[in-house]
Design an enzyme around this catalytic site. Structure first.
Site, PDB file in Angstrom:
ATOM      1  N   ARG B  76       2.714 -18.876 -14.411  1.00 38.02           N
ATOM      2  CA  ARG B  76       3.746 -19.721 -15.000  1.00 38.02           C
ATOM      3  C   ARG B  76       4.758 -18.766 -15.662  1.00 38.02           C
ATOM      4  NH1 ARG B  76       1.934 -24.724 -13.350  1.00 38.02           N
ATOM      5  NH2 ARG B  76      -0.322 -24.676 -13.305  1.00 38.02           N
ATOM      6  N   SER B  77       6.017 -19.146 -15.679  1.00 40.16           N
ATOM      7  CA  SER B  77       7.009 -18.280 -16.304  1.00 40.16           C
ATOM      8  C   SER B  77       7.955 -19.104 -17.163  1.00 40.16           C
ATOM      9  CB  SER B  77       7.818 -17.521 -15.243  1.00 40.16           C
ATOM     10  OG  SER B  77       8.889 -16.818 -15.846  1.00 40.16           O
ATOM     11  N   GLY B 106       4.506 -26.028  -5.746  1.00 45.24           N
ATOM     12  CA  GLY B 106       4.701 -27.465  -5.899  1.00 45.24           C
ATOM     13  C   GLY B 106       6.047 -27.804  -6.503  1.00 45.24           C
ATOM     14  N   GLY B 108       7.194 -27.978  -9.563  1.00 46.48           N
ATOM     15  CA  GLY B 108       7.700 -27.063 -10.581  1.00 46.48           C
ATOM     16  C   GLY B 108       8.338 -25.834  -9.942  1.00 46.48           C
ATOM     17  N   THR B 130       0.033 -27.459  -2.625  1.00 47.26           N
ATOM     18  CA  THR B 130      -0.674 -27.956  -3.810  1.00 47.26           C
ATOM     19  C   THR B 130      -1.787 -28.864  -3.327  1.00 47.26           C
ATOM     20  OG1 THR B 130      -0.549 -29.630  -5.563  1.00 47.26           O
ATOM     21  CG2 THR B 130       1.248 -29.610  -4.005  1.00 47.26           C
ATOM     22  N   MET B 174      -9.852 -34.084  -9.186  1.00 41.16           N
ATOM     23  CA  MET B 174      -8.481 -33.825  -9.612  1.00 41.16           C
ATOM     24  C   MET B 174      -7.536 -34.954  -9.209  1.00 41.16           C
ATOM     25  SD  MET B 174      -7.942 -29.713  -9.570  1.00 41.16           S
ATOM     26  CE  MET B 174      -8.834 -28.725 -10.805  1.00 41.16           C
ATOM     27  N   ARG B 176      -3.973 -36.115 -11.585  1.00 38.20           N
ATOM     28  CA  ARG B 176      -3.500 -36.708 -12.835  1.00 38.20           C
ATOM     29  C   ARG B 176      -2.608 -37.911 -12.560  1.00 38.20           C
ATOM     30  NH1 ARG B 176      -5.186 -33.233 -16.833  1.00 38.20           N
ATOM     31  NH2 ARG B 176      -5.135 -31.112 -16.045  1.00 38.20           N
ATOM     32  N   ALA B 191     -18.393 -43.259  -1.609  1.00 40.55           N
ATOM     33  CA  ALA B 191     -18.476 -43.717  -3.004  1.00 40.55           C
ATOM     34  C   ALA B 191     -18.497 -45.237  -3.059  1.00 40.55           C
ATOM     35  CB  ALA B 191     -17.298 -43.182  -3.810  1.00 40.55           C
ATOM     36  N   ILE B 259     -13.564 -25.735  -9.040  1.00 35.40           N
ATOM     37  CA  ILE B 259     -14.013 -25.390  -7.683  1.00 35.40           C
ATOM     38  C   ILE B 259     -13.116 -26.058  -6.650  1.00 35.40           C
ATOM     39  CG2 ILE B 259     -16.438 -25.021  -8.275  1.00 35.40           C
ATOM     40  CD1 ILE B 259     -17.048 -27.778  -6.995  1.00 35.40           C
TER      41      ILE B 259
END
Lengths: 328, 328, 328, 328
Positions: B76-77, B106, B108, B130, B174, B176, B191, B259
């Site tokens: 990251r910068s 991605g 960003g 990503t 994962m 969000r 599932a 992982i």
């Protein structure tokens, strides 16, 4: 008038492919979801003729989505190629109260299904499952993605030993008529050259490519060869030809063989199989018949069984260019 | 007038994804193929600012196609978010003789690239990588397919122990803002229920689904929960809620975590990354700029970087139905 | 006088471990080989009390050697801890015609078996299966080798992302009392530091080790932490402590959790389970009782059940030194 | 008087084996730990003759523990079989300031090392690494455990397709003189019959075993055949013989080949390699020479290089019995 569907039969036929179990599971559970009975037919059309049929409910298919092969088993059936065989099959279906048949397999499976449909006016819906991805009317067949991963993992292992010894490896992969496995796995495994049935560039291209590779500083090389490549030589003859023409190479041959059919299916194949299985039951209940369920642009579609049978040249020239560029 | 491109820079930025190495390799080799120089920039935009740049040739990227992560590293910068930082980056690129920049990452990453492009009139081309598959303008992002397989393999292992003990497992994966990983891996792993950010069906649906599962004879269950699910509870609170509401369950929680980002890329991701890397160099040499390379209906396409940034709701309602049916 | 053995019962109990199915298979087939009946008892001691018993023949265990978990299922049983519960179990065994019991599990399993043996004068033979390898009297327990591979594969994936971002990862692995998994998987995964229950070197060692790592040019690090480590902090607190003490690190935590119990068993575990299963039936037919089958110096041995229960410190100081040296 | 050791050379030679990289890493880091220099010699004895030598430090071997093959590469060297070749090798070692040599490989590697040691009075220590586990003086060689897992995973895949089609598969695995891979992987993969070089039971046993299998209700079978089996027929001839003798079988042949040498090493092999690498440097610094490092009863030991060369019959009759019983 459309007959009401009370029970659907399901079978797998032809070469097995990873994800067939996931497709069976989706068919069985979709039947349960819609309140329709489901009959599992063992050993494909041969089992149908021999009345090897068993009712399945939602719990019958628990814990099979992760397993390769097909728990309904598969078989070739010469008897089903005869009108007498198909008559027996029809009688068994009627006796079992089955009103429509979902057949999971490749073009041979669909050819049988089409004949049966016409002869006995019996609804048949096909689900394309074969590692070769050579069925027309669908972007992908069940099992293809898993086979690509299996091949790439195997060549990764071969790469370890090739790199360690500065060797040249010829690796034979499946694909008698279609180079999809060879081309994709060859790119995926970083192969230096890929020989496929759709092209006949002559052996000279291979030799000049190897010369170029050496000049560019490559110390080891993998050549992926589809079973049906057009060099006119089998893979062992090819190895000898390279040896006698170029010399100086430490050449090895590896025929990947039957491991390419097995293994736990990839997520892609499990999801694809689930979509197609659900779609097949939808189609049956919707009164559709004489069709194959396919995937096109990520959507479930239906095409005629004839479409599924006629085969298709999916050879992707852009992909060949990607192979040439990335192996420089 | 279009400036001739003599050297292309390449960097990876943001969260790493399996297949980034394959994309870098394709860019580097494509440059070699076209006789154009290639500069590898380490640690993303931050490395660019710190002039961490190295020329790469076709042999620099040997044996990396099978490896997870990114050998160019990522970072990251915050500095690149300032005009001063971007000015340093620009100066370093000019000093290194770089005429265009390919950025792999991605949204960003693309936001930074777009800003840089506009500010310094410098050609930037993006490659979407990503694991979340949440980039607009491309059907698939690099790393997503591998992540799905990793999740499914992990849940297969959890299923072994869940089945052995008749347990209920909550598994966090994962995602969000996007439920693509949860929904696909949930179907793939069989599932019983899947909670995703795109839906807020309330916790009642989950409870009634569990009651139904029990009634239908299920003795163990897996619930896949995306990080960003809308239940208002984290996964441990969810477990407690189920326990206090239903009782009688032997509940366990598993957070798959990091992982999911690693591992050797699948064949799908390696081929996708190879196509996109080749396509990115094609685009640069074709004078295109301010664009992202994507895949749509299996063909390489270009869209504006703005498109790549704006995000997209890829939620597939048909797939949710497949999940509901196959988990019956 | 020794009663003739006509039927042997087999059950799995306690935490499941990969290879339990292979052990059951070996017991069942060994019974078939010797012409003795075999009864499978489902859900451990609890199933025994509830008379959940089924006769098994050689074909009942086909295709299970490759599967994780236990198809006989496992369960904890409070009722078996009471004399009344054990009486019911005994009555059910007699009713089923079972003359001896083979119990597959860990020390809790053996404790129950020992009590049962003494109380009812009923032959019990134990087979050690637990991923923790913490059973005395055997060099290895079934499932341990597979768990090590699972952990190492998971950390390999984490390493991909750690290397790409120059991060510090804390990875929690199983082992409340024994550090065997942490120490071996830590060496195998190339961890920079390993915290185990057998040692309390204080958190200072960890901090100084991290400082040394940084000085030696390491840009990313993995620290493997056994559940039962003696730092006095849980893994999240540990991460915070490092962050506040050293600063400058990009720290992440990963708790591997239940994936460590599952998965297809390794060849080592399948062969070990086959040997121990055959050995257990040999022992029963040989009139042995109140014993555990173990492996010592690659040979099948028998020790008393008491030995199996008493636990053992297998901590290997030489291995700790190997860890310290190879992580330099 | 013992010369002080200031720098140790390390090379890999002969067939590559998974875990060789882990062994190199342990040697290099052990040298760093003890403050001794380390020189990596590329391409085995041939590279030594051609002075392909490079100094290595602790960071040179980062991220290699998980990789198959050997980054130092391996090669056969006819020149090293001549006194002139060995003289050149000696001169290069002296010029590079190397005081002792650690050679990682099999019996051919040790034979060369022994000759070199005697001729030039130069300390040589061997580390046994070969997938065949046929080195005397050590319980296990590096790479063997990984190869077993690779074979078992491959046969698991073949089992999927065998079960689906009720087929008989003949699978050839490595082992010209030793049946360790065949016997262990055969038990692990649940093979119905295993043919190994150590036994010549005649083809009649195989035929009668197949008849028995069929009678017992088996519908598919796997026969594992070591390369060096004593049937007097190659695997394709064997398939034809079974077909013509028994008929009615759908027989397939699979030769696993070179995939058996590659792949990411198992945890067992990584730990073993780490132990042996550390042990080898300990031995060198301890003034030992003309020895091989081995593992016996889980402890690192040293034996004479002559011991390592002379080969050993590790055939385990008990294991054969386990195979016979569990395949009933």
């Amino acid at each position: 008038m459309q007959k009401e569907i009370k029970k659907i039969g399901v079978l797998t036929s032809g070469g097995d492919a990873p994800g067939m179990n996931a497709a069976i599971r989706a068919v069985v559970r979709s039947c349960a979801y819609h309140g329709v009975g489901c009959a599992g037919i063992f050993r494909g059309y041969q089992g149908l003729i021999e009345n090897d049929i068993e009712d399945l409910d939602a719990r019958s298919v628990r814990n099979i989505i992760s397993r390769g092969g097909t728990f309904l088993k598969s078989a070739r059936s010469n008897e089903f190629k005869t009108p007498e065989g198909r008559k027996k099959a029809y009688d068994n279906l009627k006796a079992a109260g089955v009103d429509a048949l979902i057949v999971i397999g490749g073009d041979g499976t669909f050819t049988g299904g089409l004949l049966f449909e016409k002869e006995h006016d019996f609804p048949v819906v096909g689900i394309p499952a074969t590692i070769d991805n050579d069925i027309s009317g669908t972007d992908f067949t069940i099992g293809y993605d898993t086979a690509l991963n299996t091949v790439v993992e195997a060549i990764d292992k071969i790469r370890d030993t090739a790199s360690s010894h500065n060797r040249l490896f010829l690796v034979e992969v499946m694909g008698r008529d279609a180079g999809a496995i060879a081309l994709n796995s060859g790119i995926g495994a970083g192969a230096e050259e890929i020989l496929i049935p759709e092209e006949d560039e002559g052996i000279d291209r291979l030799i000049s490519s190897l010369k170029k590779s050496e000049k560019s500083g490559k110390t080891s090389s993998i050549i992926v060869v589809a079973e049906g490549d057009k060099s006119g030589k089998n893979i062992f003859e090819l190895a000898e030809f390279i040896d006698s023409t170029l010399g100086g190479y430490d050449i090895r041959v590896s025929v990947l063989g039957h491991i390419q059919r097995g293994g736990s299916p990839s997520c892609f194949d499990r999801v694809l199989a689930s979509k197609l299985g659900v779609g097949a039951v939808d189609a049956v209940l919707d009164g559709k018949r004489n069709i194959m369920i396919g995937i096109h642009h990520q959507k479930v579609i239906t095409v005629s069984l004839e479409t599924g049978i006629k085969g298709e040249d999916k050879f992707d020239r852009d992909l060949r260019r990607v192979a040439d560029i990335t192996s420089i």
